[in-house]
Motif scaffolding. Structure first.
Motif, PDB file in Angstrom:
ATOM      1  N   ARG A  23      -2.071  -8.585  -5.845  1.00 20.86           N
ATOM      2  CA  ARG A  23      -0.647  -8.350  -5.609  1.00 20.86           C
ATOM      3  C   ARG A  23      -0.173  -7.111  -6.361  1.00 20.86           C
ATOM      4  O   ARG A  23       0.598  -6.312  -5.847  1.00 20.86           O
ATOM      5  CB  ARG A  23       0.177  -9.570  -6.022  1.00 20.86           C
ATOM      6  CG  ARG A  23       0.227 -10.633  -4.968  1.00 20.86           C
ATOM      7  CD  ARG A  23       1.284 -11.672  -5.323  1.00 20.86           C
ATOM      8  NE  ARG A  23       0.815 -12.615  -6.311  1.00 20.86           N
ATOM      9  CZ  ARG A  23       0.192 -13.753  -6.022  1.00 20.86           C
ATOM     10  NH1 ARG A  23      -0.020 -14.091  -4.772  1.00 20.86           N
ATOM     11  NH2 ARG A  23      -0.215 -14.545  -6.970  1.00 20.86           N
ATOM     12  N   LYS A  26      -1.382  -4.000  -4.505  1.00 25.54           N
ATOM     13  CA  LYS A  26      -0.598  -3.783  -3.286  1.00 25.54           C
ATOM     14  C   LYS A  26       0.777  -3.220  -3.604  1.00 25.54           C
ATOM     15  O   LYS A  26       1.280  -2.350  -2.890  1.00 25.54           O
ATOM     16  CB  LYS A  26      -0.489  -5.082  -2.492  1.00 25.54           C
ATOM     17  CG  LYS A  26      -1.794  -5.443  -1.820  1.00 25.54           C
ATOM     18  CD  LYS A  26      -1.716  -6.766  -1.099  1.00 25.54           C
ATOM     19  CE  LYS A  26      -3.094  -7.095  -0.539  1.00 25.54           C
ATOM     20  NZ  LYS A  26      -3.166  -8.426   0.032  1.00 25.54           N
ATOM     21  N   ARG A  27       1.410  -3.691  -4.696  1.00 22.95           N
ATOM     22  CA  ARG A  27       2.708  -3.136  -5.100  1.00 22.95           C
ATOM     23  C   ARG A  27       2.565  -1.665  -5.444  1.00 22.95           C
ATOM     24  O   ARG A  27       3.402  -0.842  -5.058  1.00 22.95           O
ATOM     25  CB  ARG A  27       3.280  -3.905  -6.297  1.00 22.95           C
ATOM     26  CG  ARG A  27       3.929  -5.215  -5.948  1.00 22.95           C
ATOM     27  CD  ARG A  27       4.746  -5.781  -7.094  1.00 22.95           C
ATOM     28  NE  ARG A  27       4.049  -5.832  -8.360  1.00 22.95           N
ATOM     29  CZ  ARG A  27       3.434  -6.908  -8.857  1.00 22.95           C
ATOM     30  NH1 ARG A  27       3.425  -8.037  -8.181  1.00 22.95           N
ATOM     31  NH2 ARG A  27       2.840  -6.863 -10.018  1.00 22.95           N
ATOM     32  N   TRP A  28       1.507  -1.297  -6.170  1.00 26.64           N
ATOM     33  CA  TRP A  28       1.290   0.102  -6.536  1.00 26.64           C
ATOM     34  C   TRP A  28       1.008   0.948  -5.307  1.00 26.64           C
ATOM     35  O   TRP A  28       1.465   2.087  -5.203  1.00 26.64           O
ATOM     36  CB  TRP A  28       0.158   0.231  -7.562  1.00 26.64           C
ATOM     37  CG  TRP A  28       0.659  -0.014  -8.934  1.00 26.64           C
ATOM     38  CD1 TRP A  28       0.516  -1.147  -9.677  1.00 26.64           C
ATOM     39  CD2 TRP A  28       1.439   0.869  -9.725  1.00 26.64           C
ATOM     40  NE1 TRP A  28       1.152  -1.003 -10.866  1.00 26.64           N
ATOM     41  CE2 TRP A  28       1.723   0.220 -10.930  1.00 26.64           C
ATOM     42  CE3 TRP A  28       1.924   2.153  -9.528  1.00 26.64           C
ATOM     43  CZ2 TRP A  28       2.467   0.814 -11.938  1.00 26.64           C
ATOM     44  CZ3 TRP A  28       2.665   2.743 -10.542  1.00 26.64           C
ATOM     45  CH2 TRP A  28       2.928   2.071 -11.722  1.00 26.64           C
ATOM     46  N   GLN A  29       0.241   0.412  -4.349  1.00 22.98           N
ATOM     47  CA  GLN A  29      -0.025   1.158  -3.116  1.00 22.98           C
ATOM     48  C   GLN A  29       1.272   1.451  -2.377  1.00 22.98           C
ATOM     49  O   GLN A  29       1.495   2.569  -1.922  1.00 22.98           O
ATOM     50  CB  GLN A  29      -0.964   0.363  -2.207  1.00 22.98           C
ATOM     51  CG  GLN A  29      -2.405   0.450  -2.616  1.00 22.98           C
ATOM     52  CD  GLN A  29      -3.300  -0.394  -1.722  1.00 22.98           C
ATOM     53  OE1 GLN A  29      -2.926  -1.472  -1.296  1.00 22.98           O
ATOM     54  NE2 GLN A  29      -4.488   0.111  -1.453  1.00 22.98           N
ATOM     55  N   ARG A  30       2.143   0.434  -2.241  1.00 26.50           N
ATOM     56  CA  ARG A  30       3.428   0.648  -1.565  1.00 26.50           C
ATOM     57  C   ARG A  30       4.261   1.673  -2.321  1.00 26.50           C
ATOM     58  O   ARG A  30       4.886   2.541  -1.716  1.00 26.50           O
ATOM     59  CB  ARG A  30       4.200  -0.670  -1.436  1.00 26.50           C
ATOM     60  CG  ARG A  30       3.634  -1.585  -0.371  1.00 26.50           C
ATOM     61  CD  ARG A  30       4.558  -2.753  -0.077  1.00 26.50           C
ATOM     62  NE  ARG A  30       4.925  -3.541  -1.230  1.00 26.50           N
ATOM     63  CZ  ARG A  30       4.243  -4.606  -1.666  1.00 26.50           C
ATOM     64  NH1 ARG A  30       3.170  -5.015  -1.028  1.00 26.50           N
ATOM     65  NH2 ARG A  30       4.650  -5.265  -2.733  1.00 26.50           N
ATOM     66  N   PHE A  31       4.254   1.595  -3.659  1.00 24.12           N
ATOM     67  CA  PHE A  31       5.017   2.545  -4.468  1.00 24.12           C
ATOM     68  C   PHE A  31       4.537   3.971  -4.221  1.00 24.12           C
ATOM     69  O   PHE A  31       5.333   4.878  -3.991  1.00 24.12           O
ATOM     70  CB  PHE A  31       4.901   2.183  -5.951  1.00 24.12           C
ATOM     71  CG  PHE A  31       5.445   3.230  -6.868  1.00 24.12           C
ATOM     72  CD1 PHE A  31       6.809   3.350  -7.073  1.00 24.12           C
ATOM     73  CD2 PHE A  31       4.593   4.113  -7.529  1.00 24.12           C
ATOM     74  CE1 PHE A  31       7.327   4.318  -7.910  1.00 24.12           C
ATOM     75  CE2 PHE A  31       5.106   5.088  -8.371  1.00 24.12           C
ATOM     76  CZ  PHE A  31       6.470   5.192  -8.552  1.00 24.12           C
ATOM     77  N   GLU A  33       2.751   5.181  -1.674  1.00 22.98           N
ATOM     78  CA  GLU A  33       2.997   5.606  -0.299  1.00 22.98           C
ATOM     79  C   GLU A  33       4.438   6.075  -0.132  1.00 22.98           C
ATOM     80  O   GLU A  33       4.701   7.109   0.486  1.00 22.98           O
ATOM     81  CB  GLU A  33       2.690   4.467   0.670  1.00 22.98           C
ATOM     82  CG  GLU A  33       1.206   4.213   0.832  1.00 22.98           C
ATOM     83  CD  GLU A  33       0.890   2.924   1.579  1.00 22.98           C
ATOM     84  OE1 GLU A  33       1.831   2.203   1.984  1.00 22.98           O
ATOM     85  OE2 GLU A  33      -0.307   2.636   1.751  1.00 22.98           O
ATOM     86  N   GLU A  34       5.386   5.326  -0.699  1.00 17.84           N
ATOM     87  CA  GLU A  34       6.801   5.710  -0.636  1.00 17.84           C
ATOM     88  C   GLU A  34       7.033   7.002  -1.429  1.00 17.84           C
ATOM     89  O   GLU A  34       7.752   7.895  -0.985  1.00 17.84           O
ATOM     90  CB  GLU A  34       7.687   4.588  -1.173  1.00 17.84           C
ATOM     91  CG  GLU A  34       9.155   4.913  -1.218  1.00 17.84           C
ATOM     92  CD  GLU A  34       9.775   5.166   0.156  1.00 17.84           C
ATOM     93  OE1 GLU A  34      10.871   5.767   0.195  1.00 17.84           O
ATOM     94  OE2 GLU A  34       9.179   4.801   1.185  1.00 17.84           O
ATOM     95  N   ARG A  37       5.778   9.935   0.615  1.00 14.76           N
ATOM     96  CA  ARG A  37       6.705  10.233   1.707  1.00 14.76           C
ATOM     97  C   ARG A  37       7.927  10.990   1.189  1.00 14.76           C
ATOM     98  O   ARG A  37       8.347  11.994   1.748  1.00 14.76           O
ATOM     99  CB  ARG A  37       7.147   8.935   2.399  1.00 14.76           C
ATOM    100  CG  ARG A  37       8.020   9.168   3.629  1.00 14.76           C
ATOM    101  CD  ARG A  37       8.632   7.889   4.151  1.00 14.76           C
ATOM    102  NE  ARG A  37       9.546   7.270   3.219  1.00 14.76           N
ATOM    103  CZ  ARG A  37      10.787   7.715   2.955  1.00 14.76           C
ATOM    104  NH1 ARG A  37      11.241   8.794   3.546  1.00 14.76           N
ATOM    105  NH2 ARG A  37      11.559   7.083   2.091  1.00 14.76           N
ATOM    106  N   SER A  84      11.695   8.575 -10.686  1.00 16.31           N
ATOM    107  CA  SER A  84      12.474   7.654  -9.864  1.00 16.31           C
ATOM    108  C   SER A  84      13.918   7.712 -10.321  1.00 16.31           C
ATOM    109  O   SER A  84      14.194   7.818 -11.514  1.00 16.31           O
ATOM    110  CB  SER A  84      11.964   6.225 -10.032  1.00 16.31           C
ATOM    111  OG  SER A  84      10.662   6.113  -9.562  1.00 16.31           O
TER     112      SER A  84
END
Length: 189
Positions: A23, A26-31, A33-34, A37, A84
């Motif tokens: 988990r 996956k949170r780091w991957q989403r971070f 990727e965002e 972008r 951020s």
């Protein structure tokens, strides 16, 4: 190996250590990727002629370091000029780069190492906060600006602080205030 963890509602949940690690990844991957972008969008916007910085496009400098804390949990430290926003609404690119730093504590001494390439020794300012518990590093060169406030693991003696800068690396050596000594003995003549 499975273990039982208590949830906030006092319900017992069966969770594997590996599930939690998955988990986290996956949170780091989403971070990231965002973040990628948003950096692409910001880069496209900043390379337009009206957003030129000193005749050149602004640069993006971002990195992170993951270490294991004393409690066994990972500690993530970010550095660079991409941050951020506090409201959680995207990222911002600032002029000052936050240098990668290491703080090493050893036998009453503290050593702070900061990577600050691209500036001259005369451009660097190092100072302590009023309570002698925070080291403030800033530098302003031709193409780069650095700024970072580093909390120290204890109060230090300002008069015994030394700093050196070689090959883009700033080293600040500080001596911790001895907490075992109380007061100050005055010699009677």
């Amino acid at each position: 190996m499975r273990r039982k963890l208590f949830s906030y509602r006092d319900n017992i949940e069966d969770m594997s250590v590996f599930d939690e690690f998955d988990r986290m990844i996956k949170r780091w991957q989403r971070f990231f990727e965002e973040l990628e972008r948003q950096i692409d969008e910001e880069f496209q916007r900043m390379t337009e002629p009206r957003y030129q910085y000193r005749g050149k496009p602004r640069f993006y400098y971002y990195g992170f370091e993951i270490t294991m804390g004393p409690d066994g949990k990972p500690i993530v430290r970010e550095f660079g000029n991409v941050r951020s926003r506090r409201e959680g609404a995207g990222i911002e690119v600032v002029d000052e780069i936050e240098p990668l730093t290491d703080v090493v504590e050893d036998d009453g001494k503290i050593k702070v190492v900061a990577e600050m390439p691209g500036v001259d020794k005369d451009d660097i300012k190092v100072r302590l906060s009023d309570d002698n518990r925070t080291l403030i590093i800033s530098a302003s060169g031709k193409d780069r600006k650095y700024y970072k406030e580093i909390p120290l693991p204890g109060e230090v003696i300002p008069e015994k602080t030394k700093a050196s800068y070689r090959n883009g690396v700033l080293v600040v050596e500080l001596e911790k205030k001895d907490k075992t000594k109380k007061g100050f003995e005055i010699k009677v003549e």
